[in-house]
Design an enzyme around this catalytic site. Structure first.
Site, short mmCIF file in Angstrom:
data_model
loop_
_atom_site.label_atom_id
_atom_site.label_comp_id
_atom_site.label_asym_id
_atom_site.label_seq_id
_atom_site.Cartn_x
_atom_site.Cartn_y
_atom_site.Cartn_z
N LYS A 29 0.85 -1.20 0.00
CA LYS A 29 0.00 0.00 0.00
C LYS A 29 0.88 1.24 0.00
CE LYS A 29 -3.90 1.97 2.64
NZ LYS A 29 -4.80 1.79 3.80
N SER A 56 -9.77 1.88 2.82
CA SER A 56 -8.86 2.62 1.96
C SER A 56 -7.84 1.72 1.23
CB SER A 56 -8.12 3.66 2.80
OG SER A 56 -7.28 3.03 3.75
N SER A 92 -10.06 -0.49 7.04
CA SER A 92 -9.46 -0.35 5.70
C SER A 92 -8.79 -1.58 5.12
CB SER A 92 -8.44 0.78 5.71
OG SER A 92 -9.10 1.98 5.49
N1 GLN Z 1 -13.08 4.19 6.15
C1 GLN Z 1 -12.56 4.62 7.42
C2 GLN Z 1 -12.16 6.06 7.35
O1 GLN Z 1 -12.42 6.66 6.38
C3 GLN Z 1 -11.41 3.75 7.82
C4 GLN Z 1 -10.20 4.04 7.09
C5 GLN Z 1 -9.04 3.19 7.49
O2 GLN Z 1 -9.18 2.18 8.15
N2 GLN Z 1 -7.85 3.66 7.13
O3 GLN Z 1 -11.60 6.60 8.23
#
Ligand code: GLN
Length: 493
Positions: A80, A155, A179
């Site tokens: 990532k 994400s 995410s």
């Molecule tokens: N979707 C969640 C957010 O927008 C979690 C994101 C994540 O785990 N990095 O914060």
């Protein structure tokens, strides 16, 4: 014949050990697939094919000399874009880091390099890991390999799509509120959020430091365990990493010659998770079927309650932005990253570089975060959220008195179409089942459970265990995986 799409870490290791394939051939097969599929999937922000092949050739030379660095020497892994690899770009899918090249390796990367793994490309993500669809990337839309009109989740959507499309063997993602688990569920792969402190965060660009954790995104449960064995461990460069040794022989060893039986395992069903509004009939069906499968394996289901779950979203969206607003202060246009050409003094350099460099969701989070931390509101929001966090954590401790593992859906619906969730609140609700355990700090895994009968898209189930009990997750998830139809994880691409 080797099929790059379905090849696992364990499978690749075997082919390499038996000299059926060289790392250069293996990596070339993935580079070919990447070249063919990237125009459709767009999972990667960058890749340097020459560097990939150079690593592969070094690996082959080591193996030929009898000096392989371990079974996974020469196996491709995709990272990532918020985990630093020395000499490679690291943008976090943000304009503010366009052109930035990492000066050092994250600890997880040091470990993967020590195992000889070949780093193949940087996976797309929501900007600074804020989002649930990859639509917040400043660069490109990653498409779901199951249906390219749909998002891959986020994400870590680029990592998930790369694995599901067979552009790589395995990937690393990061999970702050879901995410890893949500995109894994959307793309039909396995995603593990390890216990907070299990894996070093050194070299992970910080979003919310008390929640962030790096974890594997893989084609099956065994690979998830193999990868955790490689990356876990205390690290003096991350003071939050725990002095918790992995079990004797490693997590994956316990899955060898594994008999899928869950006799004696108690699985908790938290009633609040099944009262959440907006769960689609398709996801309900997949989860109901999964419960039956787990029962057929001998698991006993017990009703439990996690009464403070309903506050976890509110709590997360105070704590995560608060920490993000502090962490992202370092992107100031001075030391590195984007500097606005329209600025003429120090203040306008900060303002314009940040205003032009960050995308709208990141700006929203920074504003939310600075608001809840501002002197008049600190007690009302931030301190209160921390108290609620303690209650959420206690819910889990109480629940694990009654069961070994907790079962929930991963996300209320399968992958949605691009642009469908234009209201940020709607997007935030994707994480309604996943944020609680980031707040509590324990571990969870998302395992593919089959296709939603209505959308024909993959849906996962989430299994949750106490802190440092990843072994229980692997056991339950592996047993489950071995009994469900294999075709469920192979995307049509
Ligand atoms: N979707 C969640 C957010 O927008 C979690 C994101 C994540 O785990 N990095 O914060």
């Amino acid at each position: 014949m080797m099929d790059p799409k379905t090849l696992t870490m364990a499978g690749a290791a075997q082919l390499l050990a038996e000299k059926q394939i060289s790392s250069a051939e293996l990596c070339q097969a993935y580079l070919d697939r990447i070249a063919a599929l990237e125009p459709k999937v767009a999972a990667l922000l960058s890749i340097d094919p020459e560097a990939v092949l150079a690593q592969a050739k070094e690996s082959d030379a080591r193996r030929a000399a009898g000096k392989a660095l371990g079974p996974f020497d020469g196996v491709p892994v995709t990272i990532k874009d918020n985990i630093t690899v020395k000499g490679q770009p690291c943008t976090c899918a943000s304009k503010i880091l366009q052109g930035f090249v990492s000066p050092y390796d994250a600890t997880v990367i040091t470990k993967l390099k020590a195992a000889g793994m070949v780093l193949t490309g940087r996976a797309n993500m929501d900007e600074f890991a804020m989002g649930s669809s990859c639509e917040n990337s400043a660069y490109q839309k990653t498409r779901n390999p199951w249906n390219t009109d749909c998002v891959p989740g986020g994400s870590s959507g680029g990592s998930a799509a790369a694995v599901a499309a067979g552009e790589t063997v395995i990937a690393l993602g990061s999970d702050t509120g879901g995410s890893i688990r949500q995109p894994a569920s959307f793309c039909g792969i396995v995603g593990l959020k390890p216990t907070y402190g299990r894996v070093s965060r050194f070299g992970l660009v910080a979003f919310a430091s008390s929640l962030d954790q790096i974890g594997p995104m893989s084609k099956n449960v065994t690979d998830s365990a193999l990868m955790l064995d490689l990356i876990a461990g205390q690290d003096e460069r991350d003071t939050t990493s725990l002095p918790a040794p992995i079990p004797e022989g490693g997590f994956a060893a316990a899955l060898k010659d594994f008999q899928p039986s869950l006799k004696g395992m108690k699985i908790g069903l938290p009633k609040e998770y099944f009262e959440v509004e907006g769960v689609t009939p398709g996801v309900k069906k997949v989860t109901a079927d999964a419960i039956e499968t787990l029962k057929s394996l001998g698991a006993e289901f017990v009703d439990i309650s996690l009464p403070h779950t309903k506050y976890s979203m509110a709590c997360y969206y105070i704590i995560a932005p608060a920490e993000a607003s502090a962490n992202l202060a370092r992107f100031d246009g001075i030391r590195y990253g984007y500097r606005s050409p329209n600025a003429n003094d120090i203040l306008s350099t900060y303002q314009k570089s940040r205003g032009e460099g960050f995308g709208p969701e990141v700006i929203r989070r920074i504003m939310l975060g600075t608001y809840v931390l501002s002197s008049g509101y600190y007690d009302a929001y931030y301190v209160r959220a921390q108290k609620v966090r303690t209650l959420i954590r206690k819910d889990f401790t109480d629940a694990f008195e009654k069961c070994d593992v907790i079962f929930t859906p991963v996300t209320p619906a399968t992958a949605f179409k691009f642009g469908e969730k234009s209201d940020p609140m709607q997007m935030y609700l994707s994480d309604v089942f996943t944020t609680a355990l980031n707040l509590a700090g324990n571990c969870g895994i998302s395992v593919p459970a089959g296709l939603d009968p209505d959308t024909h898209l993959p849906s996962g189930i989430q299994l949750i265990a106490p802190s440092l009990a990843e072994d229980r997750l692997f056991k339950a998830a592996r047993a489950f995986e071995l009994t469900r139809p294999q075709k469920a994880i192979v995307s049509p691409l």
